[in-house]
Each structure stands twice: as structure tokens, then as C-alpha cells.
Design an enzyme around this catalytic site. Structure first.
Site, PDB file in Angstrom:
ATOM      1  N   ALA A 193      45.218  37.130  30.039  1.00 29.09           N
ATOM      2  CA  ALA A 193      45.494  36.485  31.326  1.00 29.09           C
ATOM      3  C   ALA A 193      44.288  35.673  31.820  1.00 29.09           C
ATOM      4  O   ALA A 193      43.237  35.612  31.167  1.00 29.09           O
ATOM      5  CB  ALA A 193      45.906  37.542  32.343  1.00 29.09           C
ATOM      6  N   HIS A 194      44.453  35.110  32.998  1.00 32.28           N
ATOM      7  CA  HIS A 194      43.487  34.151  33.561  1.00 32.28           C
ATOM      8  C   HIS A 194      42.041  34.652  33.559  1.00 32.28           C
ATOM      9  O   HIS A 194      41.765  35.823  33.781  1.00 32.28           O
ATOM     10  CB  HIS A 194      43.900  33.821  34.995  1.00 32.28           C
ATOM     11  CG  HIS A 194      43.870  35.016  35.910  1.00 32.28           C
ATOM     12  ND1 HIS A 194      42.752  35.377  36.615  1.00 32.28           N
ATOM     13  CD2 HIS A 194      44.801  35.952  36.195  1.00 32.28           C
ATOM     14  CE1 HIS A 194      43.002  36.473  37.316  1.00 32.28           C
ATOM     15  NE2 HIS A 194      44.248  36.847  37.069  1.00 32.28           N
ATOM     16  N   ASP A 195      41.152  33.734  33.313  1.00 28.71           N
ATOM     17  CA  ASP A 195      39.701  33.946  33.477  1.00 28.71           C
ATOM     18  C   ASP A 195      39.101  34.983  32.533  1.00 28.71           C
ATOM     19  O   ASP A 195      38.002  35.470  32.797  1.00 28.71           O
ATOM     20  CB  ASP A 195      39.371  34.330  34.939  1.00 28.71           C
ATOM     21  CG  ASP A 195      39.873  33.291  35.926  1.00 28.71           C
ATOM     22  OD1 ASP A 195      39.467  32.129  35.790  1.00 28.71           O
ATOM     23  OD2 ASP A 195      40.699  33.635  36.804  1.00 28.71           O
TER      24      ASP A 195
END
Ligand SMILES: CC(C)(COP(=O)(O)OP(=O)(O)OC[C@H]1O[C@@H](n2cnc3c(N)ncnc32)[C@H](O)[C@@H]1OP(=O)(O)O)[C@@H](O)C(=O)NCCC(=O)NCCS
Length: 242
Positions: free
Chosen positions: A144-146
Site C-alpha cells: 500500500a501507499h508510501d
């Protein structure tokens, strides 16, 4: 002059190496212009020749051939330390790693994949993610993000890495494991299949279970799929660094 098709070899003809061939073949079906001409596998002799022959792919020879072939390469070795060794050998000989995304994987915006990284079928990487060199995001896994994924990390099939997680170099995330948001997994750590990681994991720690806790793992035997095909015999039994 067009950059493709490029000649390509896969180092390691074991299970993981042959799975990478699936990705190469899938990538080749997408572009109207062939992207890779697969020359064959490089393997120092540990691979079972039967499944390789059933892929219609030649076993070209040992790793030493990589220095002499004008070909890009993928590393089909599950073991992180083995991948590091092949990468160093290839770099010394000026070979270029291929970086592949299966056409049925999903990639969001601002995703930067390090050289040699392979994203397999049905994997999903959302946004603002970075991976290091020769990372594998295996079938159906998600990042997922980041997230920051270090060099030579393996994310096994179906594992779920939530947002903002940092995974250190050479860590190994087992099949169907979950790592909750913003945790860190130290360099060389191993997360067992099906674990749910709720705390930070120290470097070289082996954890398993729900919630994940350190386990009394066998110190003297490789605890990952021992897929070191492709490495010279003297290196196949070397313990995974911890
Ligand atoms: C965690 C792991 C690395 C440990 O391997 P190991 O060092 O050989 O450990 P052992 O099999 O000796 O098990 C040690 C103990 O941990 C337990 N254990 C091992 N793996 C476990 C897991 N995933 N979840 C829960 N408990 C686990 C064992 O039951 C054993 O418990 P005991 O001491 O009470 O009998 C391994 O079991 C694992 O999960 N590997 C990931 C495999 C994977 O995802 N493969 C994907 C292939 S693509």
C-alpha cells in the site's frame, strides 16, 4: 535505434526462476513489439532438468556465462543472500537487470521500482511506493501507499503490506502475512506465513503467528524455500544472513 527486443536470461532454473519465465512470457504478449528474447536459464547444476525442459527452455550453463552473454538478466533465486551475490557478479560484469511488471498486476501513481524488481500477476502496488534492487512482489501480494521496500526483499504470494511500512533489505515476508500500517521490518528479518505483524520487527528476527511473535527458529538450516538454484555449489548451503 529501438531498445527492444532485448536478450534475456534468468539466473536460477528452480521453481522461482521458472515462475519468472511466466512473467517474461506475459510481458511479451502485451506489446506489439517483442520486448525480450528469452535465451534460457543459467544454473550451476542444482536445478531439476525435467520441468525446465517442459518449459521448452534451454539450460545454457553456469553463472559464469552471464559475463560473456550480451543479455539482460533476472534473478530466479528466492534466497535474498543468493540474489545479492548474483547481483554483485552481474554488476561487476556490466550486465543490466530487467525490471518487469506482469500485465495483470496493478501499479498506482509515483511507484518507483528498483532495477531487477519483478511484480507478479495479480499483485497490487498503490501509490508513492519505492522498491530497492531485485525485489519480488509475488502473485496476489499487495503493497500500500508510501511503503519503502529494501533491496532483495521477497513478498510471498498473498502477503499484505499496509501503508507506510518500511521493509529492510533482504527481509522475507511469508505467504498471506499481514503487516499493519506504519510498522517496520528490520533487515534480514523473516515473517512467517500467515503472520499478522502488529509491532516493529528487529533486524534478523524470525516471527510467526497472530499476532506475530519471535519463534524459536532453527538456527542452522535455511528457513526459506531453499531455492538457491543458480548459485555455485559452494554457496548453495551457506546460511541465510540473520
Ligand atoms: C516462519 C518460518 C520461516 C519458520 O521456519 P523454521 O525456522 O524452519 O521453523 P520450524 O518449522 O522449525 O518451526 C519452529 C516453530 O514455529 C512454528 N511455526 C513455524 N512457522 C509458523 C507459522 N508460519 N505460523 C505459526 N507458527 C509457525 C512451528 O510450529 C514450530 O513451533 P514449535 O516449536 O511449537 O513446534 C516458516 O515456517 C515459514 O512460515 N516460512 C514461510 C513460507 C512461505 O511463506 N513460503 C512461500 C513460498 S512462495
Amino acid at each position: 535505434m529501438p531498445d527492444h527486443p532485448r536478450s534475456l536470461v534468468i539466473v536460477g532454473a528452480g521453481g522461482h526462476g521458472r515462475e519468472l519465465l511466466d512473467v517474461v512470457e506475459a510481458v511479451n504478449t502485451v506489446d506489439s513489439q517483442l520486448r525480450y528474447v528469452f535465451l534460457g536459464f543459467l544454473d550451476d547444476g542444482s536445478a531439476d532438468p525435467d520441468p525446465v525442459a517442459r518449459r521448452g527452455a534451454p539450460l545454457l550453463g553456469g553463472l559464469d556465462l552471464l559475463g560473456r552473454l550480451d543479455a539482460d538478466y533476472l534473478i530466479g533465486i528466492s534466497d535474498a543472500a543468493g540474489r545479492l551475490r548474483v547481483d554483485r557478479y552481474a554488476s561487476v560484469h556490466g550486465r543490466r537487470p530487467a525490471t518487469l511488471v506482469h500485465p495483470r498486476a496493478n501499479l498506482g501513481g509515483d511507484v518507483r521500482l528498483g532495477p531487477g524488481t519483478v511484480i507478479c500477476a495479480l499483485a497490487s502496488i498503490t501509490t508513492n511506493v519505492r522498491t530497492g534492487r531485485h525485489v519480488v512482489v509475488n502473485v496476489g501480494a499487495s503493497v500500500a501507499h508510501d511503503c519503502r521496500i529494501g533491496d532483495y526483499v521477497t513478498i510471498a504470494p498473498g502477503a499484505r503490506i499496509s501503508g507506510g511500512v518500511a521493509v529492510g533489505a533482504q527481509a522475507w515476508i511469508g505467504a498471506q502475512a499481514n503487516i499493519v500500517a506504519r510498522r517496520s521490518v528490520g533487515d534480514g528479518a523473516v515473517v512467517g506465513a500467515g503472520a499478522v505483524v502488529t509491532d516493529d520487527i528487529r533486524a534478523a528476527q524470525v516471527v510467526a503467528g497472530v499476532p506475530a511473535r519471535p519463534i524459536d527458529a532453527a538456527p542452522d538450516r535455511p528457513r526459506l524455500p531453499g531455492d538457491r538454484a543458480g548459485l555455485p555449489p559452494g554457496q548453495r548451503d551457506a546460511p541465510t544472513p540473520r
